[in-house]
Motif scaffolding. Structure first.
Motif, PDB file in Angstrom:
ATOM      1  N   ILE A  75       0.838  -1.192   0.000  1.00  0.00           N
ATOM      2  CA  ILE A  75       0.000   0.000   0.000  1.00  0.00           C
ATOM      3  C   ILE A  75       0.875   1.245   0.000  1.00  0.00           C
ATOM      4  O   ILE A  75       1.752   1.414   0.850  1.00  0.00           O
ATOM      5  CB  ILE A  75      -0.938   0.012   1.227  1.00  0.00           C
ATOM      6  CG1 ILE A  75      -1.797  -1.254   1.242  1.00  0.00           C
ATOM      7  CG2 ILE A  75      -1.799   1.261   1.226  1.00  0.00           C
ATOM      8  CD1 ILE A  75      -2.679  -1.454   0.024  1.00  0.00           C
ATOM      9  N   ASP A  76       0.658   2.079  -0.994  1.00  0.00           N
ATOM     10  CA  ASP A  76       1.307   3.384  -1.080  1.00  0.00           C
ATOM     11  C   ASP A  76       0.286   4.342  -1.686  1.00  0.00           C
ATOM     12  O   ASP A  76      -0.856   3.960  -1.936  1.00  0.00           O
ATOM     13  CB  ASP A  76       2.603   3.327  -1.898  1.00  0.00           C
ATOM     14  CG  ASP A  76       2.405   2.846  -3.325  1.00  0.00           C
ATOM     15  OD1 ASP A  76       1.293   3.012  -3.870  1.00  0.00           O
ATOM     16  OD2 ASP A  76       3.359   2.310  -3.915  1.00  0.00           O
ATOM     17  N   VAL A  77       0.685   5.550  -1.911  1.00  0.00           N
ATOM     18  CA  VAL A  77      -0.271   6.552  -2.379  1.00  0.00           C
ATOM     19  C   VAL A  77      -0.863   6.182  -3.743  1.00  0.00           C
ATOM     20  O   VAL A  77      -2.047   6.419  -3.999  1.00  0.00           O
ATOM     21  CB  VAL A  77       0.347   7.972  -2.373  1.00  0.00           C
ATOM     22  CG1 VAL A  77       1.391   8.121  -3.455  1.00  0.00           C
ATOM     23  CG2 VAL A  77      -0.726   9.032  -2.491  1.00  0.00           C
ATOM     24  N   LEU A  78      -0.083   5.567  -4.613  1.00  0.00           N
ATOM     25  CA  LEU A  78      -0.589   5.183  -5.934  1.00  0.00           C
ATOM     26  C   LEU A  78      -1.698   4.132  -5.812  1.00  0.00           C
ATOM     27  O   LEU A  78      -2.743   4.242  -6.466  1.00  0.00           O
ATOM     28  CB  LEU A  78       0.561   4.661  -6.798  1.00  0.00           C
ATOM     29  CG  LEU A  78       0.224   4.340  -8.244  1.00  0.00           C
ATOM     30  CD1 LEU A  78      -0.276   5.578  -8.966  1.00  0.00           C
ATOM     31  CD2 LEU A  78       1.448   3.770  -8.949  1.00  0.00           C
ATOM     32  N   VAL A  79      -1.487   3.140  -4.955  1.00  0.00           N
ATOM     33  CA  VAL A  79      -2.502   2.103  -4.757  1.00  0.00           C
ATOM     34  C   VAL A  79      -3.752   2.704  -4.113  1.00  0.00           C
ATOM     35  O   VAL A  79      -4.873   2.399  -4.517  1.00  0.00           O
ATOM     36  CB  VAL A  79      -1.929   0.938  -3.919  1.00  0.00           C
ATOM     37  CG1 VAL A  79      -3.025  -0.053  -3.523  1.00  0.00           C
ATOM     38  CG2 VAL A  79      -0.826   0.227  -4.700  1.00  0.00           C
ATOM     39  N   ILE A  80      -3.559   3.589  -3.131  1.00  0.00           N
ATOM     40  CA  ILE A  80      -4.706   4.224  -2.473  1.00  0.00           C
ATOM     41  C   ILE A  80      -5.499   5.075  -3.468  1.00  0.00           C
ATOM     42  O   ILE A  80      -6.736   5.033  -3.491  1.00  0.00           O
ATOM     43  CB  ILE A  80      -4.247   5.071  -1.261  1.00  0.00           C
ATOM     44  CG1 ILE A  80      -3.731   4.160  -0.145  1.00  0.00           C
ATOM     45  CG2 ILE A  80      -5.359   5.983  -0.767  1.00  0.00           C
ATOM     46  CD1 ILE A  80      -4.775   3.244   0.467  1.00  0.00           C
ATOM     47  N   VAL A  81      -4.820   5.828  -4.317  1.00  0.00           N
ATOM     48  CA  VAL A  81      -5.514   6.650  -5.312  1.00  0.00           C
ATOM     49  C   VAL A  81      -6.275   5.758  -6.297  1.00  0.00           C
ATOM     50  O   VAL A  81      -7.429   6.036  -6.626  1.00  0.00           O
ATOM     51  CB  VAL A  81      -4.525   7.595  -6.037  1.00  0.00           C
ATOM     52  CG1 VAL A  81      -5.144   8.211  -7.276  1.00  0.00           C
ATOM     53  CG2 VAL A  81      -4.033   8.669  -5.085  1.00  0.00           C
ATOM     54  N   ALA A  82      -5.650   4.672  -6.742  1.00  0.00           N
ATOM     55  CA  ALA A  82      -6.324   3.757  -7.661  1.00  0.00           C
ATOM     56  C   ALA A  82      -7.554   3.134  -6.995  1.00  0.00           C
ATOM     57  O   ALA A  82      -8.632   3.047  -7.604  1.00  0.00           O
ATOM     58  CB  ALA A  82      -5.357   2.673  -8.131  1.00  0.00           C
ATOM     59  N   MET A  83      -7.399   2.719  -5.737  1.00  0.00           N
ATOM     60  CA  MET A  83      -8.536   2.150  -5.008  1.00  0.00           C
ATOM     61  C   MET A  83      -9.647   3.190  -4.845  1.00  0.00           C
ATOM     62  O   MET A  83     -10.828   2.879  -5.022  1.00  0.00           O
ATOM     63  CB  MET A  83      -8.084   1.638  -3.641  1.00  0.00           C
ATOM     64  CG  MET A  83      -7.212   0.395  -3.712  1.00  0.00           C
ATOM     65  SD  MET A  83      -6.524  -0.061  -2.091  1.00  0.00           S
ATOM     66  CE  MET A  83      -8.021  -0.419  -1.173  1.00  0.00           C
ATOM     67  N   ALA A  84      -9.268   4.430  -4.524  1.00  0.00           N
ATOM     68  CA  ALA A  84     -10.261   5.496  -4.343  1.00  0.00           C
ATOM     69  C   ALA A  84     -11.015   5.767  -5.645  1.00  0.00           C
ATOM     70  O   ALA A  84     -12.236   5.982  -5.627  1.00  0.00           O
ATOM     71  CB  ALA A  84      -9.586   6.765  -3.830  1.00  0.00           C
ATOM     72  N   LEU A  85     -10.310   5.738  -6.762  1.00  0.00           N
ATOM     73  CA  LEU A  85     -10.979   5.942  -8.053  1.00  0.00           C
ATOM     74  C   LEU A  85     -11.961   4.811  -8.351  1.00  0.00           C
ATOM     75  O   LEU A  85     -13.078   5.063  -8.835  1.00  0.00           O
ATOM     76  CB  LEU A  85      -9.949   6.076  -9.175  1.00  0.00           C
ATOM     77  CG  LEU A  85      -9.168   7.383  -9.198  1.00  0.00           C
ATOM     78  CD1 LEU A  85      -8.060   7.333 -10.246  1.00  0.00           C
ATOM     79  CD2 LEU A  85     -10.091   8.561  -9.450  1.00  0.00           C
ATOM     80  N   LEU A  86     -11.564   3.585  -8.051  1.00  0.00           N
ATOM     81  CA  LEU A  86     -12.465   2.454  -8.262  1.00  0.00           C
ATOM     82  C   LEU A  86     -13.705   2.571  -7.376  1.00  0.00           C
ATOM     83  O   LEU A  86     -14.827   2.311  -7.817  1.00  0.00           O
ATOM     84  CB  LEU A  86     -11.734   1.138  -7.996  1.00  0.00           C
ATOM     85  CG  LEU A  86     -10.692   0.747  -9.053  1.00  0.00           C
ATOM     86  CD1 LEU A  86      -9.829  -0.408  -8.553  1.00  0.00           C
ATOM     87  CD2 LEU A  86     -11.360   0.399 -10.366  1.00  0.00           C
TER      88      LEU A  86
END
Length: 189
Positions: A75-86
């Motif tokens: 988990i890093d900011v890129l994964v969190i942003v991708a999850m948030a977009l989904l």
């Protein structure tokens, strides 16, 4: 293979927290199963039909994608942003799903309450993931690394098997029924 949560960047929860988080996942999945029961009760294949059922599969794919990201990658900011977009797209598709269904079938009050769980659970899960992986969740680097070590196979089974049985299978059966009914006259429930 280690069972130490710190090895997975998830040390903040503890055993009781993990049990509660898993119970939350199961409640979410059970709510999904109940929702498919309401769809059967209002004869979705012959009312809102293939359009609504396809939106359900899309919603499952979106939240499933967010869960897979969390299970596959550190988990890093890129994964969190991708999850948030989904999760955000899931919310918009959920709105489109309800608007579509409302034109063709009755959405009972209990089904509306089940939708509340289905709408909020992805946001709660995302918030929990950010809280558990802080400060990695807001780090400035964008490495997109696979989890090392990978999550143990029992964890994968504990997440994927209930998801497949409680939501995946009912969604596919609903879609198949709607596909078969697509050429029949549509009823208004």
């Amino acid at each position: 293979m280690t069972t130490d949560p710190a090895a997975y960047g998830l040390e903040g929860l503890g055993p009781v927290g993990w049990a509660l988080a898993y119970a939350g996942l199961l409640v979410w999945l059970f709510a999904g199963m109940l929702d498919f029961g309401f769809h059967r009760r209002t004869d979705l294949p012959h009312t809102s039909g293939l359009g609504e059922s396809t939106l359900h599969l899309l919603q499952l794919g979106l939240v499933g994608g967010a869960i897979m990201l969390a299970m596959l990658f550190e988990i890093d900011v890129l994964v969190i942003v991708a999850m948030a977009l989904l999760v955000l797209v899931h919310a918009f598709v959920g709105y489109a799903d309800t608007r579509h269904a409302f034109r063709y079938r009755s959405i009972l009050p209990m089904e509306q309450h089940i939708h509340s769980v289905l709408d909020m659970a992805p946001w709660i899960g995302l918030g929990l993931m950010v809280a558990l992986t802080w400060p990695a969740a807001i780090s400035a680097d964008f490495p997109l690394n696979l989890r090392c070590p990978a999550l143990p196979i029992p964890v994968w089974l504990l997440v994927l098997v209930p998801a497949a049985l409680l939501c995946g299978l009912p969604a596919l059966l609903e879609w198949r029924a709607a596909w078969r009914a697509r050429r029949e006259p549509r009823h208004v429930a």
